[in-house]
Design a protein around this motif. Sequence first.
Motif, PDB file in Angstrom:
ATOM      1  N   GLY A   2       0.811  -1.198   0.000  1.00 19.60           N
ATOM      2  CA  GLY A   2       0.000   0.000   0.000  1.00 19.60           C
ATOM      3  C   GLY A   2       0.852   1.260   0.000  1.00 19.60           C
ATOM      4  O   GLY A   2       2.062   1.232   0.233  1.00 19.60           O
ATOM      5  N   LYS A   3       0.189   2.383  -0.269  1.00 12.48           N
ATOM      6  CA  LYS A   3       0.894   3.668  -0.338  1.00 12.48           C
ATOM      7  C   LYS A   3       1.541   4.023   1.004  1.00 12.48           C
ATOM      8  O   LYS A   3       2.675   4.500   1.046  1.00 12.48           O
ATOM      9  N   GLU A   4       0.821   3.798   2.097  1.00  7.99           N
ATOM     10  CA  GLU A   4       1.359   4.115   3.414  1.00  7.99           C
ATOM     11  C   GLU A   4       2.589   3.269   3.739  1.00  7.99           C
ATOM     12  O   GLU A   4       3.566   3.759   4.305  1.00  7.99           O
ATOM     13  N   THR A   5       2.531   2.006   3.377  1.00  9.99           N
ATOM     14  CA  THR A   5       3.669   1.112   3.626  1.00  9.99           C
ATOM     15  C   THR A   5       4.874   1.542   2.797  1.00  9.99           C
ATOM     16  O   THR A   5       6.009   1.549   3.292  1.00  9.99           O
ATOM     17  N   LYS A   6       4.638   1.897   1.538  1.00  8.20           N
ATOM     18  CA  LYS A   6       5.742   2.359   0.694  1.00  8.20           C
ATOM     19  C   LYS A   6       6.355   3.630   1.255  1.00  8.20           C
ATOM     20  O   LYS A   6       7.586   3.781   1.285  1.00  8.20           O
ATOM     21  N   ASN A   7       5.501   4.563   1.709  1.00 13.62           N
ATOM     22  CA  ASN A   7       6.025   5.797   2.302  1.00 13.62           C
ATOM     23  C   ASN A   7       6.845   5.502   3.552  1.00 13.62           C
ATOM     24  O   ASN A   7       7.899   6.099   3.768  1.00 13.62           O
ATOM     25  N   SER A 130       4.815  18.895   2.460  1.00 14.18           N
ATOM     26  CA  SER A 130       3.733  18.685   1.506  1.00 14.18           C
ATOM     27  C   SER A 130       2.533  19.604   1.802  1.00 14.18           C
ATOM     28  O   SER A 130       1.805  19.994   0.912  1.00 14.18           O
TER      29      SER A 130
END
Length: 133
Positions: A2-7, A130
């Motif tokens: 997921g996006k959160e895990t990648k971040n 951001s």
Amino acid sequence: MGKETKNLMLEVSAGIVIFTAVAMLGALFIYPRRAVFAGLILGMMLALAMFLSMGIVLERSMKTEDPKAVQKQSIISSVLRYLLLIVILVAVIVRFSSWFNPVAVVIGVLGLKVGAFSQPIIHKILANRSKGE
């Protein structure tokens, strides 16, 4: 993933890289030898590989429904990860100590801990940046 895990993985990896850069800067003034810089880079690569391995195991564990299988898989992968690290460190000490400073390799591997502890700070910095855009 997921996006959160990648971040999260990118933030911890950034912490590892930043720690290595700071350690190299310190080594430049304290003990400027080629083997020290090579050892720090090798340690950083090992820390990044170990972190990627942990992330993959955790991601797989989240998808598995059998708790016993998750526990068994986690223990096996953890033991293999640390055995491989020990084998590499012994090889560096015994065979390649003229190329890689063993203390610098260990310091580089400790970047994994620093990266994990600095992740919340890096996350806040990136979140504030951001929001400002």
